[in-house]
Structure formats: structure tokens, C-alpha cells
Design a protein around this motif. Sequence first.
Motif, short mmCIF file in Angstrom:
data_model
loop_
_atom_site.label_atom_id
_atom_site.label_comp_id
_atom_site.label_asym_id
_atom_site.label_seq_id
_atom_site.Cartn_x
_atom_site.Cartn_y
_atom_site.Cartn_z
N ILE A 17 0.82 -1.21 0.00
CA ILE A 17 0.00 0.00 0.00
C ILE A 17 0.86 1.26 0.00
N VAL A 18 1.94 1.26 0.76
CA VAL A 18 2.78 2.45 0.84
C VAL A 18 3.41 2.75 -0.51
N VAL A 19 3.78 1.73 -1.28
CA VAL A 19 4.32 1.94 -2.62
C VAL A 19 3.24 2.46 -3.55
N ALA A 20 2.03 1.94 -3.42
CA ALA A 20 0.91 2.42 -4.24
C ALA A 20 0.63 3.89 -3.95
N LEU A 21 0.66 4.29 -2.68
CA LEU A 21 0.44 5.70 -2.33
C LEU A 21 1.56 6.58 -2.88
N PHE A 22 2.78 6.06 -2.84
CA PHE A 22 3.93 6.79 -3.39
C PHE A 22 3.75 7.05 -4.88
N PHE A 23 3.35 6.04 -5.63
CA PHE A 23 3.11 6.21 -7.07
C PHE A 23 1.95 7.16 -7.32
N LEU A 24 0.91 7.05 -6.52
CA LEU A 24 -0.22 7.98 -6.66
C LEU A 24 0.24 9.41 -6.44
N GLY A 25 1.11 9.61 -5.46
CA GLY A 25 1.63 10.94 -5.19
C GLY A 25 2.47 11.47 -6.32
N MET A 26 3.26 10.60 -6.96
CA MET A 26 4.09 11.05 -8.08
C MET A 26 3.24 11.54 -9.24
N MET A 27 2.05 11.00 -9.39
CA MET A 27 1.21 11.36 -10.53
C MET A 27 0.28 12.52 -10.24
N MET A 28 0.48 13.19 -9.13
CA MET A 28 -0.32 14.35 -8.80
C MET A 28 0.40 15.64 -9.20
N PRO A 29 -0.30 16.61 -9.80
CA PRO A 29 0.32 17.92 -10.06
C PRO A 29 0.78 18.56 -8.75
N THR A 30 1.73 19.49 -8.84
CA THR A 30 2.26 20.12 -7.64
C THR A 30 1.20 20.91 -6.87
#
Length: 441
Positions: A17-30
Amino acid sequence: MANTLTRRKGTVLGVPIVVALFFLGMMMPTSVGVSLGGLRLSVYRMVLLVMFVPMLVMLFSGRYGKPHLFDALALGHAGLALVALVNWGGLQQGIESGGIYIVEFAGSYLLGRLYIRSYQDFRALAQAYVMIVVGMLAFTIPEALTSVHILHDGIAGATGGAPAPFIEQRMGLERTFGPFDHPILYGVFSAAAFSLAYFVLAEKRLTNWGGMAKVIGVATATFLSASGGPYVVLMMQMFVAGWERVFGRIAGRWRMLFALFGVIYLCIDLFSNRTPFHVFVTYFTFSTVSAYNRILLFEYGTAEVARHPLLGIGLGDWVRPVWMSDSMDNFWLLIAMRYGLPAWALLVGLMLGLIYAVGRRKGLPPEWKRARHAWAFTLFGITVAAATVHLWNALFVLFLFLIGSGAWLYDAKVEPSKGIGRPVPLPRRTPRLRPPPQRLF
């Protein structure tokens, strides 16, 4: 195998889950994030901040593989960067800037190092990563054709952020942003999935129609970015994948490749009136203007490194003509310029040393060898492209995460009971049936 991967507890699409959240965060605009005392906390930064201390505890506990030299190199680089930033801005400002750099650099490396610990984990990562890239095509193909930045503007609009900036079209197509802040970010994120799709999902088999469809999807996503940097990432991976396919049975194929690179470098240096770097930049950029600008950046940047070799200039300004932008489109040069040559050497040593150590392991199962190719070729593509682009925000943490995600290949043991690399049992002999003894009476 894919079904079992996606059903593991505590996972999303088969990854922790923590890796999934990390990837989700990378795909968010600043624009998606919060500001805390002047510090911008994006989603992936918040994930790394929350997990940083627990990951350090996990690392030194030894339960996820004993700490090794490459962990020390990663932490050493982060520590030297902190010293460089304190030297530049004083104790308070240096700790603020250096602290978040440590969290991003060491935290991203540790996330991959600690949460991807087996072939099953790596395959699940490849499967989820490629699925994300291919799935985004449903939004980025219409974006390229209609010039409507569906994902970026939709997410930014919902959070009150600014829409995507105007960038001129290339090849008659809108340069796609996806959910990222720039087409280069989207393109490199997509291109980095190529080797994972080809070696892990398609298993190098051109007749694996499902896997090869994902490979084509990744290449299509990279093309839509219309950016030179992502194209270099993709082409470098395709080149070494083709080299491995043609010369795969030759033991010294990688020494042959390095020798070929050396011969090409010497030929350019001897027979061209330009340096090999000038030639490379000229032919791997879309316009002569951007190529000329990168050449100037290299000249003024290396001069700055020569003036400040040990601790760099931190986040300070660098000497250049007044008409030049302060944008440094060379990740490797920027690291040396900001944090000094020792910090640069630790980062290069971390990446190249880990690839070399993993490459020397013998007796790995075929699945592990394909994973090793996917991981090393991905890093190779990004490394070459980083000489012409800067890895910032999502690209920076993605690069460090990918380095850490291959550390299991260095120290993980092949356990037959896990089903990966399990020796094939020999068939048991069928006992001969003896006739019952005959009675004499």
C-alpha cells in the motif's frame, strides 16, 4: 502467477500500500499538496516523511536484508548534500533544504530497497507500473488530438491549481502532460516502464501477445510526450534489449558493448571538430537552439564545479551570461554543481556499483535474470537521458526508487520452497512388482 500477486494482503494491484500511495503521489500535479512553513509538501513527500523513520528502523533491524555498502552510499550522499546546503545557506536554511532532500533521496531509495524484496514483489511492481502507463492512454491519446489536458487540468482544477502551461506542438500533436506538470515528466515516467513490460511481463517472447501489447502501449505513451529526453530513455532501452537478444549466448557481450561505445567515442573525438558530448547533445535534441543551450550549460556548469569541487554551491546562483536561463538541463552536472564532486561520486558509485554487483551474481533462475535485465536497462536509459534533462520532482524520486527496487537482486537468496528457481524434482522410480513366492506344498 498474476492472480496470486494481486490477492496478497496489504497490497494494491499486488504492490504494498505504501508503494501504491507513493506512485499515486508522483502522478499528482504540484498543486495537490499543502504548504507548511514555506515547505511544499506534495503527496509523495508526505508518504516519504511518514515512512522515513520506520524505514530506517526496518533497514537496521536486518529483517529485510542486512545493511550493506550500497545503503551506506545512499545515506552518505544524502549526508554530504546536507553538509553542502548548510555550507551554502547556514544552519537553519541548510537543515530545512537538506532535510527534505534527505527524505526524498534516501527515503525513495529505502522504499524500493525495503518493500521490493523478491521476484514476486518485482513482478507485481512491473505489472502495476505498466498497467498505470497503459491505462493513462485512455486520457492522453485524446489529449494529444484535442489539446485538452484532461488529467492535469481536471486534477488541478479540483484542487484550485493552475492549468497546464502552453507548450508548442510537435509533429502536429499536442505534447501530452498526463497528470504531470510537464510532458518530459510524463514521457520519462512512461518510458521507464518499457524494459519492465518487455522482460518481465512479455518475458522477451515476441509471441507473448498480451505482454507485447503492453510493450507497444508503453512506447505509444512515450511518443505522445513528444520530448527528446523520454525518447532517449526509450531508445537506449530498446538498443540494449536488442543487443542482448542478438548476442545473448555470448559470454562477453557486455564487454563487447562497452568496447563499442569506447571505439565510437574515440572516433568522434578524433574525426569530428566537436567533442563527443557536443555531438550527442546535437543529435538527441529536437532543435539546434536547445542543443546550443545545453552545450552552454555544460561549459558554464563544469566551470562552476571546478571553482567549487568539494561542497558545490548549494542552491545558490551560478555564473553565466545574463541572457541565459537558470534552468540546468543536465541532472548529473547539477548534482556535482550543487553538492560537490564527492556527493556526485557517491551517487554514481551507488548506481553503477549496485548494477555491477548484481550483474556478477551467478546461478540465478531465468525469471531473476529477466528481472535483472529489466532493472539495469531501465536505469541505463534514464542515466543517459539525464545528461540532457533534469530529473526533478516526480522524476527524481522515481529514479531513486527504481535504484532501490533492484537491491533484492544483490542479496536475496534463491529459496526453492518459494517456487522461484525451484529445482525440477527427478521422477521417482516405479518399484518393480515381484511375483509372490510359490508354495511347494
